[in-house]
Scaffold this active site. Structure first.
Site, PDB file in Angstrom:
ATOM      1  N   ARG A 293      27.266  26.977 -80.518  1.00  0.00           N
ATOM      2  CA  ARG A 293      27.451  26.578 -81.907  1.00  0.00           C
ATOM      3  C   ARG A 293      26.748  25.250 -82.196  1.00  0.00           C
ATOM      4  O   ARG A 293      26.492  24.454 -81.302  1.00  0.00           O
ATOM      5  CB  ARG A 293      28.943  26.444 -82.228  1.00  0.00           C
ATOM      6  CG  ARG A 293      29.706  27.763 -82.230  1.00  0.00           C
ATOM      7  CD  ARG A 293      31.166  27.559 -82.614  1.00  0.00           C
ATOM      8  NE  ARG A 293      31.862  26.677 -81.678  1.00  0.00           N
ATOM      9  CZ  ARG A 293      32.161  25.413 -81.914  1.00  0.00           C
ATOM     10  NH1 ARG A 293      31.826  24.841 -83.071  1.00  0.00           N
ATOM     11  NH2 ARG A 293      32.796  24.680 -81.009  1.00  0.00           N
TER      12      ARG A 293
ATOM     13  N   LYS B   2      32.973  32.460 -85.675  1.00  0.00           N
ATOM     14  CA  LYS B   2      33.745  31.241 -85.880  1.00  0.00           C
ATOM     15  C   LYS B   2      33.765  30.796 -87.336  1.00  0.00           C
ATOM     16  O   LYS B   2      34.718  30.133 -87.762  1.00  0.00           O
ATOM     17  CB  LYS B   2      33.198  30.128 -84.980  1.00  0.00           C
ATOM     18  CG  LYS B   2      33.533  30.342 -83.504  1.00  0.00           C
ATOM     19  CD  LYS B   2      35.031  30.508 -83.258  1.00  0.00           C
ATOM     20  CE  LYS B   2      35.368  30.559 -81.784  1.00  0.00           C
ATOM     21  NZ  LYS B   2      36.802  30.851 -81.532  1.00  0.00           N
TER      22      LYS B   2
ATOM     23  N   HIS C  91      44.365  29.503 -82.787  1.00  0.00           N
ATOM     24  CA  HIS C  91      43.314  29.738 -81.802  1.00  0.00           C
ATOM     25  C   HIS C  91      43.999  29.977 -80.460  1.00  0.00           C
ATOM     26  O   HIS C  91      44.227  29.048 -79.692  1.00  0.00           O
ATOM     27  CB  HIS C  91      42.394  28.515 -81.741  1.00  0.00           C
ATOM     28  CG  HIS C  91      41.147  28.744 -80.964  1.00  0.00           C
ATOM     29  ND1 HIS C  91      40.449  27.734 -80.357  1.00  0.00           N
ATOM     30  CD2 HIS C  91      40.441  29.874 -80.691  1.00  0.00           C
ATOM     31  CE1 HIS C  91      39.387  28.218 -79.752  1.00  0.00           C
ATOM     32  NE2 HIS C  91      39.363  29.519 -79.936  1.00  0.00           N
TER      33      HIS C  91
ATOM     34  N   SER D 284      38.766  25.716 -73.117  1.00  0.00           N
ATOM     35  CA  SER D 284      37.937  26.368 -72.107  1.00  0.00           C
ATOM     36  C   SER D 284      38.263  25.853 -70.711  1.00  0.00           C
ATOM     37  O   SER D 284      38.401  24.648 -70.494  1.00  0.00           O
ATOM     38  CB  SER D 284      36.461  26.109 -72.420  1.00  0.00           C
ATOM     39  OG  SER D 284      35.630  26.687 -71.456  1.00  0.00           O
TER      40      SER D 284
ATOM     41  N   LYS E  45      43.254  30.628 -70.081  1.00  0.00           N
ATOM     42  CA  LYS E  45      43.828  31.388 -71.193  1.00  0.00           C
ATOM     43  C   LYS E  45      43.544  32.887 -71.062  1.00  0.00           C
ATOM     44  O   LYS E  45      44.451  33.709 -71.187  1.00  0.00           O
ATOM     45  CB  LYS E  45      43.268  30.856 -72.510  1.00  0.00           C
ATOM     46  CG  LYS E  45      43.823  31.533 -73.760  1.00  0.00           C
ATOM     47  CD  LYS E  45      43.255  30.907 -75.026  1.00  0.00           C
ATOM     48  CE  LYS E  45      41.772  31.091 -75.138  1.00  0.00           C
ATOM     49  NZ  LYS E  45      41.225  30.699 -76.452  1.00  0.00           N
ATOM     50  N   THR E  46      42.288  33.232 -70.789  1.00  0.00           N
ATOM     51  CA  THR E  46      41.918  34.643 -70.660  1.00  0.00           C
ATOM     52  C   THR E  46      42.536  35.255 -69.412  1.00  0.00           C
ATOM     53  O   THR E  46      43.113  36.353 -69.452  1.00  0.00           O
ATOM     54  CB  THR E  46      40.391  34.796 -70.618  1.00  0.00           C
ATOM     55  OG1 THR E  46      39.830  34.263 -71.819  1.00  0.00           O
ATOM     56  CG2 THR E  46      39.995  36.252 -70.487  1.00  0.00           C
TER      57      THR E  46
ATOM     58  N   ASP F 184      41.722  35.693 -78.779  1.00  0.00           N
ATOM     59  CA  ASP F 184      41.173  34.423 -79.270  1.00  0.00           C
ATOM     60  C   ASP F 184      41.715  33.934 -80.610  1.00  0.00           C
ATOM     61  O   ASP F 184      41.926  32.740 -80.770  1.00  0.00           O
ATOM     62  CB  ASP F 184      39.653  34.546 -79.361  1.00  0.00           C
ATOM     63  CG  ASP F 184      38.967  33.200 -79.484  1.00  0.00           C
ATOM     64  OD1 ASP F 184      39.320  32.285 -78.716  1.00  0.00           O
ATOM     65  OD2 ASP F 184      38.077  33.061 -80.331  1.00  0.00           O
TER      66      ASP F 184
ATOM     67  N   ARG G  51      27.687  35.060 -72.739  1.00  0.00           N
ATOM     68  CA  ARG G  51      28.774  35.741 -73.456  1.00  0.00           C
ATOM     69  C   ARG G  51      28.596  37.258 -73.469  1.00  0.00           C
ATOM     70  O   ARG G  51      27.478  37.772 -73.394  1.00  0.00           O
ATOM     71  CB  ARG G  51      28.825  35.264 -74.914  1.00  0.00           C
ATOM     72  CG  ARG G  51      29.157  33.784 -75.078  1.00  0.00           C
ATOM     73  CD  ARG G  51      30.640  33.558 -75.094  1.00  0.00           C
ATOM     74  NE  ARG G  51      30.984  32.160 -75.321  1.00  0.00           N
ATOM     75  CZ  ARG G  51      32.205  31.752 -75.626  1.00  0.00           C
ATOM     76  NH1 ARG G  51      33.184  32.626 -75.746  1.00  0.00           N
ATOM     77  NH2 ARG G  51      32.452  30.471 -75.802  1.00  0.00           N
TER      78      ARG G  51
END
Length: 526
Positions: free
Chosen positions: A56, A198, A217, A235, A239-240, A254, A319
């Site tokens: 981004r 996003k 989020h 990150s 979390k994942t 997400d 990604r």
């Protein structure tokens, strides 16, 4: 001379003959291959490269300063204002630019799995692969969907259009601009597809609270008994990994909303990091990378077509974009009831936060606003020791409204639904990064399971003297000796000094918040 509205210009563009509407996934892949936009990997995924922009561009993001929003937006470095006439001129230039292309791709979709709060979307792209990305990431309409798209938000993405800052009022050749009154997201100068995803999340972070829905989020899953869990974390915090549970169904990975009905996914797909991906560590993501998936900036072996997930020569931000249907235990529609448990994840490289602690509502609001984790030595140039990093509400770049608005809504919902909130440290124990060791993943999983199953509700706790956190003295499947961080350090004076250092970082970060009650401020480190 009558001025033509932006929506009329947009409609005229969408009605041109070269615009291909709602092509099936297979056709978009064929188009991308024929146009040389990418190539197929051995798994069947479409592999693309995004050029100079592999992430981004937060400094190039703007919100149009319009009458209906100007007194609501939290203006600043994250939400930069741009004047309406500047936006209008740039939009018209982009539309003319796209109108000269031999092919364009458009589709319809939604953001928000709860039909009471979903946002109709239109997406127009000059690249077939970016249209494929949008089709996989947003919720796809069914044949039965008859909802009008007259009030849709439209993403207009023109990567090949480069802005001239001196003329166009931007800061660089790249721009990501949201107009809430025109209901347009205008993107140019960057091929990074994550800007589309996003931008709509930022839009939802404005629209949902206006409907008394908390936008979040986080990842979310649901157990067989209907118990819902939310996982917040920046990150590298797990979390994942921790939300991917074979015994629980995935709601989403997400972006979510929490309404009076319960929790719902904002998206229709996943945008997973691929760095160092392996079938053993993350089988769900590994198996989802197949025909229909978009691989961004993953190096592909020219001879075998094999992706090399360890190769960071293009970027570390590799990604994979794929639909939720690629996850075997995902639920449809992707919504469930109210959360029973909230997990805040942090990878504390200072090694001083407990592996798990129970939070009061005020502590939950404090740590939600803080959004703490650590940057490690070697991860960025100039970082030689662990550094505290904070991202408000675990999603600072995507919050148009003042942070207190989201924190207050969270506190109200915790009270209303009697939610258990835990802070889980997946970072270091026994010393800081370089001295101590990373938290045992099996222990972390056991702690998370105990939290989800309510096994820590009645366990005796002790209060950490510096952070004020309530530390369980016992947890099923975890040795008692690892639960109190100070006891894991051989040099406890060194622990005290390092804990005081992190506490000071928390307090300094919290100074930036206005209109926060004294009870929430008092819930932080002493």
């Amino acid at each position: 001379m009558k001025t033509i509205s932006l929506q009329t210009e947009l409609a005229e563009l969408l009605n041109q003959d070269q615009v291909h509407h709602d092509l099936p996934i297979s056709s978009l892949i064929e188009e991308a291959l024929m146009r040389g936009e990418g190539k197929l990997s051995v798994t069947g995924a479409l592999s693309v490269e995004t050029g100079a922009y592999t992430g981004r561009s937060p400094k190039d993001k703007f919100i149009v300063k319009e009458e209906s929003v100007k007194d609501k937006i939290n203006w600043g470095a994250v939400n930069q204002p741009i004047e309406k006439d500047v936006f209008t001129r740039l939009f018209q230039k982009v539309v003319r630019h796209l109108g000269q292309k031999d092919k364009l791709y458009a589709s319809r979709g939604f953001a928000g799995a709860d039909e009471g709060f979903r946002l109709p979307l239109k997406v127009i792209n000059e690249f077939a692969w970016q249209q494929l990305f949008a089709r996989q990431l947003f919720i796809r309409p069914t044949a039965e969907d008859a909802e009008s798209y007259d009030n849709a938000f439209t993403i207009v993405s023109a990567p090949s259009f480069k802005a001239d800052p001196a003329v166009d009022g931007t800061l660089s050749e790249t721009f990501i601009i949201v107009s809430f009154e025109e209901r347009i997201v205008l993107i140019g100068g960057t091929e990074y597809a994550g800007e589309m995803k996003k931008s709509i999340f930022s839009v939802m972070n404005y629209l949902l609270p206006e409907q008394d829905v908390l936008s979040m989020h986080c990842s979310a899953n649901v157990g067989r008994e209907g118990d819902v869990a939310l996982f917040f974390g920046l990150s590298g915090t797990g979390k994942t990994t921790l939300s991917a549970d074979p015994h629980r169904s995935l709601i989403g990975d997400d972006e979510h909303g929490w309404s009076s009905n319960g929790v719902f996914n904002i998206e229709g797909g996943c945008y997973a990091k691929c760095i160092n991906l392996s079938a053993e560590k993350e089988p769900q993501i590994w198996n989802a990378i197949r025909f229909g998936t978009v691989l961004e900036n993953v190096v592909i072996d020219e001879k075998t077509g094999e992706p090399d997930y360890d190769d960071v020569s293009l970027t570390e931000n590799t990604r994979a974009a794929y639909p939720l249907e690629a996850i075997p235990n995902a639920i449809f529609p992707s919504l469930a009831g109210h959360p029973n448990t909230i997990i805040f994840l942090t990878a504390d490289a200072f090694g001083v936060l407990p592996p798990i602690s129970k939070l009061t509502k005020e502590q939950a609001m404090y740590h939600f606003l803080s959004g703490y984790t650590s940057k490690l030595a070697g991860t960025e140039r100039g970082i030689t020791s662990p550094e505290a990093t904070f991202s408000t509400c675990f999603g600072a770049p995507f919050l148009p409204l003042p942070a207190a608005r989201y924190a207050e809504m969270l506190g109200e919902k915790i009270d209303q639904h009697d939610v258990d909130v835990f802070l889980v440290n997946t970072g270091w124990s026994g010393g800081p990064y370089g001295v101590g060791s990373r938290m045992n993943l099996q222990h972390t999983r056991a702690m998370v399971q105990a939290a989800l199953h309510g096994e820590l509700r009645t366990v005796e706790t002790t209060v950490d003297p510096i952070f004020g956190l309530h530390i369980p003295l016992h947890c099923p499947g975890v040795p008692d000796t690892v639960l109190k961080p100070r006891d894991t350090w051989s040099d406890q004076a060194a622990y005290d000094a390092k804990a005081a250092e992190l506490a000071a970082n928390f307090k300094e970060n919290f100074k930036k918040f206005d209109n926060i009650s004294d009870t929430i401020k008092a819930a932080g480190p002493k």
